[in-house]
Enzyme design. Structure first.
Site, mmCIF file in Angstrom:
data_model
loop_
_atom_site.group_PDB
_atom_site.id
_atom_site.type_symbol
_atom_site.label_atom_id
_atom_site.label_comp_id
_atom_site.label_asym_id
_atom_site.label_seq_id
_atom_site.Cartn_x
_atom_site.Cartn_y
_atom_site.Cartn_z
ATOM 1 N N ARG A 40 11.293 -0.798 -8.044
ATOM 2 C CA ARG A 40 9.949 -1.394 -8.290
ATOM 3 C C ARG A 40 10.363 -2.528 -9.275
ATOM 4 O O ARG A 40 10.631 -2.178 -10.319
ATOM 5 C CB ARG A 40 9.090 -0.446 -8.811
ATOM 6 C CG ARG A 40 7.515 -1.283 -9.090
ATOM 7 C CD ARG A 40 6.390 -0.331 -9.307
ATOM 8 N NE ARG A 40 6.125 0.246 -8.015
ATOM 9 C CZ ARG A 40 4.932 0.970 -8.082
ATOM 10 N NH1 ARG A 40 4.104 1.054 -8.841
ATOM 11 N NH2 ARG A 40 4.631 1.228 -6.614
ATOM 12 N N GLN A 73 4.471 1.653 0.891
ATOM 13 C CA GLN A 73 3.018 2.154 1.101
ATOM 14 C C GLN A 73 2.502 1.665 2.481
ATOM 15 O O GLN A 73 1.885 2.406 3.018
ATOM 16 C CB GLN A 73 2.161 1.031 0.089
ATOM 17 C CG GLN A 73 0.461 1.306 0.092
ATOM 18 C CD GLN A 73 0.339 2.664 -0.561
ATOM 19 O OE1 GLN A 73 0.589 2.795 -1.907
ATOM 20 N NE2 GLN A 73 -0.638 3.345 -0.116
ATOM 21 N N ARG A 122 2.322 9.477 0.925
ATOM 22 C CA ARG A 122 3.433 8.704 0.327
ATOM 23 C C ARG A 122 4.866 9.453 0.311
ATOM 24 O O ARG A 122 5.670 9.084 0.723
ATOM 25 C CB ARG A 122 3.023 8.295 -1.147
ATOM 26 C CG ARG A 122 1.813 7.249 -1.221
ATOM 27 C CD ARG A 122 2.020 6.069 -0.655
ATOM 28 N NE ARG A 122 3.507 5.475 -0.981
ATOM 29 C CZ ARG A 122 3.464 4.671 -2.176
ATOM 30 N NH1 ARG A 122 2.809 4.707 -3.066
ATOM 31 N NH2 ARG A 122 4.590 4.122 -2.351
HETATM 32 N N1 CP Z 1 0.015 3.296 -4.622
HETATM 33 C C1 CP Z 1 1.030 3.375 -5.565
HETATM 34 O O1 CP Z 1 2.078 2.542 -5.542
HETATM 35 O O2 CP Z 1 0.892 3.977 -6.517
HETATM 36 P P1 CP Z 1 1.806 3.759 -7.989
HETATM 37 O O3 CP Z 1 1.552 2.557 -8.379
HETATM 38 O O4 CP Z 1 1.172 4.983 -8.746
HETATM 39 O O5 CP Z 1 3.055 4.276 -7.568
#
Ligand code: CP
Length: 352
Positions: free
Chosen positions: A106, A136, A310
Site C-alpha cells: 500500500r 477492494q 476482503r
Molecule cells: N477498505 C480498506 O482498504 O480498508 P483499510 O484502509 O482499513 O485497509
C-alpha cells in the site's frame, strides 16, 4: 492472453481471468467457512506486506489469508524498510523478490508499486495507491456476485457510486465496466471521475479506460450531478469525503461540497429503489457520507459482509499470484472439493 505476473490494476486482466479468481475465492470460502478445510496452497511461503499508509481491513485480510493458506506474513510499517530512499526502488525490489515468495504494497505513489513489480522476481499485489484499489474491487465483486437480485445476472446490475471520485470510485468503474455492469457516479462537478480522480502524476484519461472496457463487455458508464441517475441501482456505494490521500484545496470545505446532497441516508436509498443494497469500502465517517440508519440496516447494508469478503477474495489473489504448493487433500472430504479443484485447474490453464 496469459495472466500477467502482478496484480496492480484490474485492467491488466480479462473478464474471464477476473471471474476465475472469484470462482476460486468462492470455492475456498466454502471449504473453510462451511467445511473447516484449509487448503494450504502457500505452505511454508512468505508474504512481505509494505504499508506506507494505515490499514485495518487490508492488513488483517492479507495476514489472516496467508495463515489460512499455510504461509506466513511479514508486516513492514511506514519507515521500517527502504523504499526508494538511499537504496533505489529497483534494488529493494530485487532483494525482496529473492527473500520472499509474494509481496503486497500500500503505497503513497502508484509508480512505487509499479516499480516494485518491475524489479521483483515474485508477484506484487497492489494494496491501494492514490490511483486505484484493485483488491477492494475483487472483494466488492464477490459481494455483488453473492447478492445479485433474483432473475438478474451480474451483467444486468447497476452500481451507483455516491460522492467523491476517490480511488475506490475509480476502481469500481474499472471492475464494473470490465464485467459488463452499469456504473453510475452521482457526484458534484469538480469531484467527478472526468475531473481526473486522485492520480496527480502521469495523469490518465480514466473515463477512456472505462469506456474501452464497456466496448468489450457491453457495460455502461454514467457520471452526473443529477440524482435521477441513481434510480433503479441495485447497489448504492459510497466512500469517505476526506480520505488518506485527500488534501482540502483552496479553503474549500468538503462538507460544503458534499453535504447534504450526497449523503447516503434512507431517503437517498429509497430514491434508488426499495431493494437497493448499501455498500461501503470502510472505514466510514458516520453522519457524513452515510447515516447510522443505513449502515446498520440489516436488510439493506452489505458493508459488513463486504469487509469480511476482503479476506475471502485476498486469499484467492494470494493463491493465484503466489508460488503455489500442490493441494494435498487426498482422503479429505469437504463439499466444495470438486469446485475447488475445478477453480484451481481454471487458474492454472489461464496462467499456462
Ligand atoms: N477498505 C480498506 O482498504 O480498508 P483499510 O484502509 O482499513 O485497509
Amino acid at each position: 492472453m496469459a495472466m500477467v505476473k502482478d496484480f496492480i490494476d484490474s485492467n491488466d486482466f480479462t473478464k474471464e481471468q477476473i471471474l476465475a479468481i472469484e470462482d476460486l475465492a468462492i470455492a475456498m470460502k466454502k471449504a473453510i467457512k462451511q467445511n473447516g478445510y484449509y487448503p494450504h496452497l502457500l505452505r511454508n511461503k512468505s508474504l512481505g506486506m509494505i504499508f506506507q499508509q494505515v490499514s485495518t481491513r487490508t492488513r488483517l485480510s492479507f495476514e489472516t489469508a496467508m495463515t489460512d493458506l499455510g504461509g506466513h506474513a511479514q508486516f513492514y510499517g511506514p519507515g521500517t524498510i527502504q523504499l526508494g530512499g538511499h537504496e533505489s526502488l529497483g534494488d529493494t525490489a530485487r532483494v525482496m523478490g529473492s527473500l520472499l515468495d509474494i509481496m503486497m504494497a500500500r503505497v503513497n505513489r502508484h509508480k512505487d508499486v509499479q516499480g516494485l513489480a518491475e524489479g521483483s522476481a515474485v508477484a506484487v499485489i497492489n494494496g491501494m495507491s492514490e490511483y486505484n484499489h484493485p483488491t477492494q474491487e475483487i472483494g466488492d465483486l464477490l459481494t455483488m456476485l453473492e447478492n445479485v437480485p433474483e432473475g438478474k445476472r451480474i451483467e444486468d446490475c447497476t452500481l451507483a457510486f455516491i460522492g467523491d471520485a476517490t480511488q475506490v470510485c475509480v476502481s469500481l468503474m474499472f471492475i464494473c465496466s470490465k464485467i459488463g455492469m452499469h456504473f453510475v457516479q452521482f457526484g458534484p462537478k469538480g469531484h467527478q471521475i472526468t475531473d481526473g480522480g486522485l492520480q496527480v502524476e502521469n495523469k490518465v484519461d480514466l473515463l477512456a479506460i472505462g469506456e474501452a472496457n464497456c466496448k468489450e463487455s457491453g457495460g455502461t458508464i454514467v457520471i452526473s450531478d443529477d440524482i435521477e441517475c441513481i434510480k433503479g441501482a441495485d447497489f448504492v456505494y459510497t466512500d469517505v469525503w476526506y480520505g488518506l490521500y485527500d488534501a482540502e484545496e483552496g479553503g474549500e470545505s468538503y462538507m460544503d461540497v458534499f453535504y447534504p446532497k450526497y449523503q447516503v441516508n434512507m431517503d437517498l436509498m429509497n430514491y434508488a429503489g426499495p431493494n437497493s443494497k448499501f455498500m461501503h469500502c470502510l472505514p466510514a465517517t458516520r453522519g457524513e457520507e452515510v447515516t447510522d440508519e443505513v449502515m446498520d440496516d440489516s436488510e439493506r447494508s452489505l458493508c459488513w459482509d463486504e469487509a469480511e469478503n476482503r479476506k475471502h477474495s485476498i486469499r484467492a489473489l494470494l493463491a493465484t499470484f503466489g508460488k503455489r504448493t500442490p493441494l494435498n487433500d487426498e482422503g479429505v472430504d469437504y463439499s466444495s472439493k470438486e469446485e475447488l479443484h475445478a477453480a484451481l485447474a481454471h487458474i492454472e490453464a489461464l496462467q499456462a
